[in-house]
Design a protein around this motif. Structure first.
Motif, short mmCIF file in Angstrom:
data_model
loop_
_atom_site.label_atom_id
_atom_site.label_comp_id
_atom_site.label_asym_id
_atom_site.label_seq_id
_atom_site.Cartn_x
_atom_site.Cartn_y
_atom_site.Cartn_z
N ARG A 149 0.95 -1.13 0.08
CA ARG A 149 -0.07 0.05 0.07
C ARG A 149 1.16 1.16 -0.13
O ARG A 149 0.53 2.22 -0.68
N GLU A 150 1.79 1.32 0.79
CA GLU A 150 2.66 2.32 0.87
C GLU A 150 3.49 2.67 -0.43
O GLU A 150 3.83 3.62 -1.01
N ASP A 210 0.97 4.00 -2.86
CA ASP A 210 0.77 5.48 -2.78
C ASP A 210 1.82 6.44 -2.98
O ASP A 210 1.97 7.43 -3.61
N PHE A 211 3.08 5.90 -2.89
CA PHE A 211 4.41 6.54 -3.22
C PHE A 211 4.55 6.78 -4.55
O PHE A 211 4.75 7.95 -5.24
N LYS A 212 4.07 5.61 -5.38
CA LYS A 212 3.91 5.80 -6.87
C LYS A 212 2.98 6.76 -7.27
O LYS A 212 3.18 7.74 -8.18
N ALA A 213 1.89 6.95 -6.77
CA ALA A 213 0.87 7.79 -7.18
C ALA A 213 1.11 9.08 -6.83
O ALA A 213 1.04 10.35 -7.66
N TYR A 214 1.91 9.37 -5.67
CA TYR A 214 2.30 10.65 -5.32
C TYR A 214 3.61 11.07 -6.24
O TYR A 214 3.40 12.40 -6.64
#
Lengths: 298, 43
Positions: free
Chosen positions: A250-251, A254-258
């Motif tokens: 999940r992290e 999230d980082f990829k999307a960010y």
């Protein structure tokens, strides 16, 4: 545990096995009560030992369970080590049986010592049987300690299996020590391995036999419970591991999307002007900073 | 009966009761950490 991922738990517990364990537990309890009642209040005193013979209904059955426990652990270890039958279930069974074996070895030494004081006149003597049994106790304690060392289940199982095989070497030595060496301890009473004779009869024999059955049932109950505990711990570790992996995934997502919005990764002033003089957060110290761009860039 | 017989029986059954009791408690505590994994409940 609302977020438990059931996909991480491939095995479930059989309801039938649970019921069987409970029945064995009740049977063990009832047969133990009967053994104690017969042993203390019904059977006659011995011609030579008097009432002290009543410890006979407890001490040999406990020693018998000790041998059974280590025998089961040894066979389970072999099955684990054999490539065709390699399964962590055998490792768990070996661990469970050894732990119960250690309890019964301790009790063998304890009850033997209490019996030895009035019959031999001493709590302890360095007799071959007693010494090898004490050694067996220590060796299997070491085996249990080895099982507690950290490591992934497969590595730990292999390591423990080697330790279990080494510890088992002492088991036949304990059994045959009374025959191989001059021992203060008497040879087997129920069935002499040399003459094939039995030296116990009547109600004493039946009570002793019941003691063997009762303590064996108790052993099966303990091993079933201990095995279940080991399996539960394994599943719990798997759930925790699975949750940790999901969390990392999940992290990462999230980082990829960010990170897709590149501008949002760096401060606005930096994006527009480049690093300020002395801003070593991204590029090292002031002297080392070689990144150009912006008013303050070199 | 001599005190040795009582000592033998009491010590043996005390240890067995303590071990058995601790085993049952440990199993129950670990079970509480996990959902019910018996066949019937999971189905």
């Amino acid at each position: 545990m609302s977020e438990v991922n059931f996909a991480a738990i491939p095995q479930v517990f059989s309801k039938r096995a649970e019921t069987a364990t409970k029945i064995i537990g009740v049977l063990a309890l009832l047969s133990l009560i009967a053994t104690v009642w017969l042993g203390l209040f019904v059977t006659p005193p011995d011609q030579f030992m008097g009432n002290l013979v009543r410890l006979l209904y407890v001490h040999p059955p406990i020693a018998w369970v000790m041998f059974v426990a280590y025998g089961v652990a040894f066979l389970s270890t072999l099955l684990y080590l054999w490539p065709r039958t390699r399964d962590l279930r055998f490792d768990r069974l070996a661990g469970a049986s050894s732990e119960v074996g250690v309890i019964f070895t301790g009790l063998t030494l304890l009850s033997g010592s209490i019996w030895g004081r009035p019959t031999w006149g001493t709590w302890w003597t360095w007799d071959p049987l007693l010494t090898t049994t004490a050694l067996l106790f220590v060796m299997y304690l070491g085996y249990l300690a080895l099982r507690r060392l950290p490591g992934d289940p497969e590595t730990r199982a292999k390591r423990s299996a080697i330790g279990g095989l080494v510890a088992f070497i002492d088991v036949p030595i304990v059994y045959f020590s009374v025959l191989w060496w001059k021992s203060l301890h008497q040879a087997p009473t129920v069935l002499d391995p040399v003459t094939g004779k039995t030296y116990i009869h009547g109600s004493m024999a039946y009570t002793l036999l019941l003691g063997f059955v009762a303590f064996t049932l108790l052993y099966v109950y303990f091993v079933a419970k201990r095995y279940r505990l080991e399996r539960l711990k394994y599943l719990y570790d798997r759930v925790l591991l699975d949750e940790a992996i999901q969390e990392r995934k999940r992290e990462a997502a999230d980082f990829k999307a960010y990170g897709a919005d590149k501008k949002s990764l760096v401060p606005t002033a930096f994006a527009e002007n480049g690093p300020a003089l002395g801003d070593a957060r991204f590029f090292g110290t002031e002297e080392e900073s070689v990144v150009g761009g912006g008013e303050a860039g070199r | 009966m001599s005190g040795y017989i009582e000592a033998g029986y009491i010590s043996v059954f005390s240890v067995l009761t303590l071990y058995g009791g601790s085993l049952i408690i440990r199993v129950r505590k670990t079970e509480k950490k996990l959902p019910d994994l018996t066949e019937e409940k999971k189905d």
